[in-house]
Design a protein around this motif. Structure first.
Motif, PDB file in Angstrom:
ATOM      1  N   GLU A  67     -13.426  10.434  30.107  1.00  0.00           N
ATOM      2  CA  GLU A  67     -12.733   9.206  30.511  1.00  0.00           C
ATOM      3  C   GLU A  67     -11.937   8.615  29.354  1.00  0.00           C
ATOM      4  O   GLU A  67     -10.994   7.850  29.558  1.00  0.00           O
ATOM      5  N   ARG A  68     -12.318   8.977  28.149  1.00  0.00           N
ATOM      6  CA  ARG A  68     -11.623   8.521  26.947  1.00  0.00           C
ATOM      7  C   ARG A  68     -10.623   9.554  26.443  1.00  0.00           C
ATOM      8  O   ARG A  68     -10.118   9.461  25.332  1.00  0.00           O
ATOM      9  N   GLY A  69     -10.370  10.578  27.241  1.00  0.00           N
ATOM     10  CA  GLY A  69      -9.358  11.568  26.884  1.00  0.00           C
ATOM     11  C   GLY A  69      -9.821  12.615  25.903  1.00  0.00           C
ATOM     12  O   GLY A  69      -8.999  13.293  25.293  1.00  0.00           O
ATOM     13  N   ILE A  70     -11.139  12.771  25.731  1.00  0.00           N
ATOM     14  CA  ILE A  70     -11.685  13.737  24.774  1.00  0.00           C
ATOM     15  C   ILE A  70     -12.146  15.002  25.505  1.00  0.00           C
ATOM     16  O   ILE A  70     -13.051  14.943  26.338  1.00  0.00           O
ATOM     17  N   ASP A  81     -24.505  23.882  29.070  1.00  0.00           N
ATOM     18  CA  ASP A  81     -23.083  24.219  28.962  1.00  0.00           C
ATOM     19  C   ASP A  81     -22.378  24.058  30.304  1.00  0.00           C
ATOM     20  O   ASP A  81     -21.324  23.434  30.414  1.00  0.00           O
ATOM     21  N   CYS A  82     -22.984  24.641  31.318  1.00  0.00           N
ATOM     22  CA  CYS A  82     -22.418  24.641  32.657  1.00  0.00           C
ATOM     23  C   CYS A  82     -22.235  23.209  33.168  1.00  0.00           C
ATOM     24  O   CYS A  82     -21.186  22.861  33.721  1.00  0.00           O
ATOM     25  N   ILE A  83     -23.242  22.376  32.969  1.00  0.00           N
ATOM     26  CA  ILE A  83     -23.176  20.979  33.429  1.00  0.00           C
ATOM     27  C   ILE A  83     -22.086  20.218  32.685  1.00  0.00           C
ATOM     28  O   ILE A  83     -21.342  19.431  33.280  1.00  0.00           O
ATOM     29  N   ALA A  84     -21.959  20.453  31.384  1.00  0.00           N
ATOM     30  CA  ALA A  84     -20.927  19.775  30.593  1.00  0.00           C
ATOM     31  C   ALA A  84     -19.527  20.131  31.102  1.00  0.00           C
ATOM     32  O   ALA A  84     -18.678  19.250  31.294  1.00  0.00           O
ATOM     33  N   HIS A  85     -19.272  21.414  31.335  1.00  0.00           N
ATOM     34  CA  HIS A  85     -17.969  21.851  31.845  1.00  0.00           C
ATOM     35  C   HIS A  85     -17.696  21.267  33.235  1.00  0.00           C
ATOM     36  O   HIS A  85     -16.612  20.741  33.500  1.00  0.00           O
ATOM     37  N   LYS A  86     -18.679  21.369  34.118  1.00  0.00           N
ATOM     38  CA  LYS A  86     -18.487  20.911  35.497  1.00  0.00           C
ATOM     39  C   LYS A  86     -18.261  19.403  35.565  1.00  0.00           C
ATOM     40  O   LYS A  86     -17.465  18.922  36.377  1.00  0.00           O
ATOM     41  N   THR A  87     -18.964  18.661  34.714  1.00  0.00           N
ATOM     42  CA  THR A  87     -18.786  17.209  34.702  1.00  0.00           C
ATOM     43  C   THR A  87     -17.384  16.847  34.226  1.00  0.00           C
ATOM     44  O   THR A  87     -16.737  15.949  34.782  1.00  0.00           O
ATOM     45  N   ALA A  88     -16.904  17.541  33.210  1.00  0.00           N
ATOM     46  CA  ALA A  88     -15.540  17.291  32.725  1.00  0.00           C
ATOM     47  C   ALA A  88     -14.526  17.515  33.848  1.00  0.00           C
ATOM     48  O   ALA A  88     -13.625  16.691  34.058  1.00  0.00           O
ATOM     49  N   LEU A  89     -14.678  18.594  34.581  1.00  0.00           N
ATOM     50  CA  LEU A  89     -13.758  18.887  35.686  1.00  0.00           C
ATOM     51  C   LEU A  89     -13.897  17.868  36.805  1.00  0.00           C
ATOM     52  O   LEU A  89     -12.902  17.422  37.390  1.00  0.00           O
ATOM     53  N   LYS A  90     -15.114  17.477  37.106  1.00  0.00           N
ATOM     54  CA  LYS A  90     -15.384  16.522  38.193  1.00  0.00           C
ATOM     55  C   LYS A  90     -14.645  15.216  37.979  1.00  0.00           C
ATOM     56  O   LYS A  90     -14.148  14.596  38.928  1.00  0.00           O
ATOM     57  N   TYR A  91     -14.568  14.769  36.722  1.00  0.00           N
ATOM     58  CA  TYR A  91     -13.944  13.482  36.432  1.00  0.00           C
ATOM     59  C   TYR A  91     -12.509  13.624  35.916  1.00  0.00           C
ATOM     60  O   TYR A  91     -11.974  12.730  35.281  1.00  0.00           O
ATOM     61  N   GLY A  92     -11.903  14.775  36.215  1.00  0.00           N
ATOM     62  CA  GLY A  92     -10.495  14.972  35.889  1.00  0.00           C
ATOM     63  C   GLY A  92     -10.217  15.164  34.418  1.00  0.00           C
ATOM     64  O   GLY A  92      -9.084  14.964  33.967  1.00  0.00           O
TER      65      GLY A  92
END
Length: 293
Positions: A67-70, A81-92
């Motif tokens: 959300e902060r562009g990072i 790892d999988c959760i981190a990637h999927k969460t990033a994609l989920k929130y655009g």
């Protein structure tokens, strides 16, 4: 599928921060948005056997960072790892996956769908191995130096004692990176490793402000990519509304919050405040009090 790019260490686009690490890769094979190689980023790593506690916190911190562009960097393994990637994609958000093998041998196979999603949604997948190279355990360890080297620092969610995650932390220290860890649960074997890392110098992280305080450059990016607004009274759970209302433009201690609300049970108030911190609604200034994010 997008066309694979080969990026040599002497190419302009090759990330300078990766060029500086011990034993840098001579070449990167890349699929996706290569511009991410030179953006500020944070690595999120941890056990493959992530618990419910770890999952909740991994999702929370990954969401708050994108959300902060990072961009979020990780190794596309199962679990953390999988959760981190999927969460990033989920929130655009943007994410970078670093593989321990070539593109023709994505491992684990169940992450082939995630592999494609990252590439198709503005993310990036990289590896130092040619397409036909098969993933092996020793290559995962080699991959970890790239995960940490490509990031400004790493956030460790959960880890068992003497785990692969502890190897990543050691590499990050050697590279001069900031190593951070969430406090581990005392009743979980996957809390042992992170608590030991904190004892040995990893920075204790309990909220998003703890991360931002270690990276002034993240705050600069925040100013460019995300105009913060005051939390709306109507955007939070009913049980939090009274506290949100009294914290508008204020910093209050637990005692002051209890005096200003109907809640008079200390334990219940503290638990509620902890949950609000985890959900990114408030943050605590040690020795001062709580305020809205």
């Amino acid at each position: 599928m997008k066309k694979m790019q080969e990026i040599r260490i002497d190419d302009v686009i090759f990330p300078e921060k990766l060029r500086k690490i011990k034993n840098p890769p001579a070449k990167l094979y890349a699929l996706g948005n290569v511009d991410l190689l030179n953006k500020l980023s944070l690595a999120i790593v941890g056990t493959r056997h992530i618990t419910e506690y770890g999952t909740k916190n991994c999702e929370h911190f990954a969401q708050k960072m994108v959300e902060r562009g990072i961009p979020i960097v990780s190794g596309m393994a199962i679990g953390t790892d999988c959760i981190a990637h999927k969460t990033a994609l989920k929130y655009g958000g943007e994410t970078i996956a670093v593989l321990g093998g070539g593109f023709e041998h994505v491992f684990p196979k169940e992450n082939l769908g995630l592999f494609k999603q990252i590439i198709e949604n503005g993310g990036l997948v990289i590896t130092e191995y040619p397409p036909k190279v098969v993933a092996k355990s020793e290559r995962f360890l080699e991959r970890n130096r790239i995960v940490s080297g490509l990031s400004e620092g790493i956030l460790i969610i959960e880890a068992a004692y003497r785990s692969g995650t502890s190897v990543t932390a050691k590499l990050a220290y050697q590279q001069g990176k900031v190593v951070m860890a969430l406090p581990g649960r005392l009743d979980s074997s996957y809390g042992v490793g992170v608590n030991k890392m904190i004892q040995e110098g990893a920075k204790l992280i309990t909220n998003i402000e703890d991360i931002l305080s270690n990276f002034p450059q993240f705050r600069n990016q925040l100013g460019k990519t995300n105009n913060q607004k005051q939390i709306s009274f109507w955007d939070v759970k009913e049980e939090y509304k009274e506290i949100v209302e009294i914290l508008q433009n204020k910093i209050l201690s637990v005692e002051e919050i209890m005096q200003a609300t109907r809640e008079k049970d200390l334990r219940q108030t503290v638990n509620r405040l902890m949950n609000m911190e985890l959900e990114g609604i408030i943050t605590q200034e040690i020795g001062v009090g709580y305020k809205l994010l």
